[in-house]
Design a protein around this motif. Sequence first.
Motif, short mmCIF file in Angstrom:
data_model
loop_
_atom_site.label_atom_id
_atom_site.label_comp_id
_atom_site.label_asym_id
_atom_site.label_seq_id
_atom_site.Cartn_x
_atom_site.Cartn_y
_atom_site.Cartn_z
N GLU A 223 -7.35 -26.38 -86.76
CA GLU A 223 -6.72 -25.62 -85.68
C GLU A 223 -5.52 -26.37 -85.07
O GLU A 223 -4.76 -25.81 -84.29
N ALA A 224 -5.36 -27.66 -85.44
CA ALA A 224 -4.31 -28.46 -84.79
C ALA A 224 -2.94 -28.22 -85.42
O ALA A 224 -2.82 -28.05 -86.62
N ASP A 225 -1.92 -28.22 -84.58
CA ASP A 225 -0.54 -28.09 -85.06
C ASP A 225 0.00 -29.44 -85.49
O ASP A 225 -0.29 -30.45 -84.86
N MET A 226 0.82 -29.42 -86.53
CA MET A 226 1.52 -30.65 -86.91
C MET A 226 3.01 -30.35 -86.90
O MET A 226 3.42 -29.20 -86.96
N THR A 227 3.82 -31.42 -86.87
CA THR A 227 5.25 -31.17 -86.86
C THR A 227 5.74 -30.79 -88.26
O THR A 227 5.24 -31.30 -89.25
N TYR A 228 6.71 -29.87 -88.30
CA TYR A 228 7.31 -29.55 -89.59
C TYR A 228 8.60 -30.35 -89.80
O TYR A 228 9.28 -30.22 -90.79
N SER A 245 3.43 -25.25 -89.54
CA SER A 245 2.89 -26.41 -88.83
C SER A 245 1.43 -26.66 -89.20
O SER A 245 0.75 -27.45 -88.56
N HIS A 246 0.96 -26.00 -90.23
CA HIS A 246 -0.38 -26.29 -90.77
C HIS A 246 -0.21 -26.61 -92.24
O HIS A 246 0.24 -25.77 -93.01
N TYR A 247 -0.53 -27.82 -92.60
CA TYR A 247 -0.38 -28.18 -94.01
C TYR A 247 -1.30 -29.32 -94.37
O TYR A 247 -1.92 -29.94 -93.50
N GLY A 248 -1.40 -29.56 -95.66
CA GLY A 248 -2.26 -30.65 -96.13
C GLY A 248 -1.50 -31.47 -97.15
O GLY A 248 -0.26 -31.60 -97.07
N GLY A 249 -2.23 -31.96 -98.15
CA GLY A 249 -1.63 -32.82 -99.15
C GLY A 249 -0.49 -32.17 -99.91
O GLY A 249 0.34 -32.87 -100.50
#
Lengths: 412, 422
Positions: A223-228, A245-249
């Motif tokens: 659910e957490a936002d990350m920076t793009y 703003s949601h991504y993984g490997g």
Amino acid sequence: MGMSPALSPRPNPPGSNAPANAAKAKPLVHLLNHKTVPSPSLTSAATTPGGSDEGLAEEMNDVVKNQFVFGSRLGEGTYATVYRGHYRDDPSKLVAIKKMKKNTEWQDGINLDSLREMKYLAELHHPHVINLIAVFTTKDENINLVLEHLPRGELQDLWQDKSIAYGGADVKAWSNMICQAVWWIHENFVLHRDIKSNNILIAADNSLKLADFGLARSFANPEADMTYNVITRFYRPPELFLGSSHYGGCVDVWSVGCVIAELACREFFFWSNTDLEHLVKICDVFGVPTEADWPGISKLRFWKEQLENSPPKRPVPMSWWRNRMPLIGDAGIDLVKGLLAMDPVKRLDAKQALEHHYWTAAPKPQKRENLPAKGGKAAEKAMGEQLKRVGPEADEEKMSKIARKLDFGAMR
Amino acid sequence: MRLNEDDLYRQSTQYKHWSFTASDLTRLRQKTNAHAAAQVKLHIAQDSAERAKLAPLDSGANTPNGTGTGTGSGTGSGTGANTPVPGGAGDKGGEVDCLTMDEEKMVVDKFCETAMKLGDFLKLQPDVTCTAIQFMRRFYLYNSPMTYDGTKMSKTAFFLALKLELGTRAGSASDFASRLPKTTRDDIVAPEYTIVQALRFNFEVRHPFRGLKGVHLELEDIIHANYASVTHDGRTPADLRADAFAALQVTDEAAAEGKLGNIYAHAKDILAMAAQLTDAYFLFTPAQILLAAHSLAAPALTAFYLATKIPSSSPARPRILSTIQSCADLLSSHRSFTKNPAPNKHGWADTDPPETKRAMKKLRGCKDPTTQDLVALNAGRKRDVVRDGELDEGKAKRRKLNREKAEKESDAFWGPELKKEG
């Protein structure tokens, strides 16, 4: 001595350090690799008040510090100075010591890049990830990172140096080492977020080492936002340009695809002057993605202004790929296309990349000892130049400015 | 190429540097305590000696820095003036009564409880608060609360945790200071090096929360008969659901779902309180901790869940179960633990046990006078380590004022509890 009690807790009273601790340094070779630390002798500390007016943590720090000797300076940047160094008990064992400068202007304590680098490198020990051997502070409160000595420079210098000839087997060996490193960090739930060929260093035995974890982070909760605003532009995947703003490997995997493609064609695979232009360059190769081939794309933040009205474009044909990167053959091209799938869901993950048939197709990967390499002072200096950079933060700021411009549409 | 989760965990600094047997942990604490006590006694004695030497010089002047010698007032003896001990100890001419190892532990636990409430007050994510608390616990394995004040350290530990968990979104040190009662940016930043050094530059804390969520999601799949993994005993998804219903004592999915939600919330509270405020992280792995918490919240369901993972014939089974049990015993021994989720989660922390009160009071009499003013200490280190002990009068005065102000302020923040007892 009237002043001694007042000044006592400093980490390193002059004259008290070397001889007492040198003896203790021996049994402890790699602090980071040992479960138990020979704790500093309590009795000597308590009974010699003048000499060892320190806490246990300070004594432990001294034990680590005294294992290493600083040598010549390899590079100096705004945030760090890099020295060549060696083990005190074995001068033939070289290390690189990255001394983080203490910026008095820095209002928020130890900077984020240094913290991240220490945090992640301490957890990630792998033959293809730069090894953080130890960390210690010196009396002026500078933090020193003892890293493995990688004298052969950056991977980018290698493919750019046209005096070095290399072939398909070499590319395969290098590519495989990079994929292993990325698989390992992802298995450990760490995203690198700045993979590029000048963040990959070359060891004396020709093996590659992924370096610079200043932008790394742990996989986020869903659910957490990350920076793009991460990853150097040439290596940044399309979903970040579109504001995901949601991504993984998958974001690192795209960067790996760019690096392998770069090794194969000996130039930057995607090249651009601006973020906007970059997405166009990507679409020139893979076509303009639509909801049909990338479900959900139209929900991404910047899709409307960047792609909605683009005229349809088809991906380039296989002949284009064969022409551009003959070194890696069809199997290699298939891998690169898998790593560079526009839709992150369809992109290979690091494990799938390692299972790809490219590795088992002819030719066999080059043996490490036969890999071509640069050497000598210039390459060692290049390591210094690379390690001293704590650049991403500045880049990130630049990027966020651009991103704010991109966000213009959303603000209206 | 298949990696075992245990192998991955063994690579972590949490396993390599911050996992202990109970006896190792005690030994380390004894060592830290003895070392700190020796330092405290030494420094207090030196402090009183300095004071005695200066007394004649000071007699006419009303500032202690009236003479040029100053005795390094920026860091040492000046602070001593604000701590009640040196005078008292000197008067009695006796030994300073230092905290014992057990008292130190009570005091650290108290600091961690306060940190937990602070995190709640600041509405920080549980990850940040728990990382900060674990930083505190790790820090005080190698340092004594007599040497470094827990209140000051906790603020910095929080800021460090914020930076590490939230990255660029952490905000600035000034922002953070402004959210705390009467705290300056310097208060936040100054002790940072002391902390990171004691943390041995290890910043990753592996929490049990994510694993707990994983167990919860798996159990949800089971009660909806969606569980896709193959079980070792050949039970079908329908069998598993029936068994889960039995363990939950329900007959339909809706009731099962409701109960699962409550169990998850209860277990999460146990992890957020008892697991943080005991030695659980030092003695057990995240998986053991989360299973222990889950078993406290729902013994029958946890037994059912474990049986889907470990065949009853497995030789490791007794050891796994007994480890989880001993972790559960540790968690349930904490006074925050309730059999059913309490409506006022932190109500238990409103009053301190008498022995904690006693230890907190005793602490006031045995603080190391040389390490109380961390801002000045840090400033001194930054400028130059070797300082000749001379400060111009204005500076010394300002510092003293700052220091006194800071101390008053910290009393204002942490005061109520102390006042009650004193």
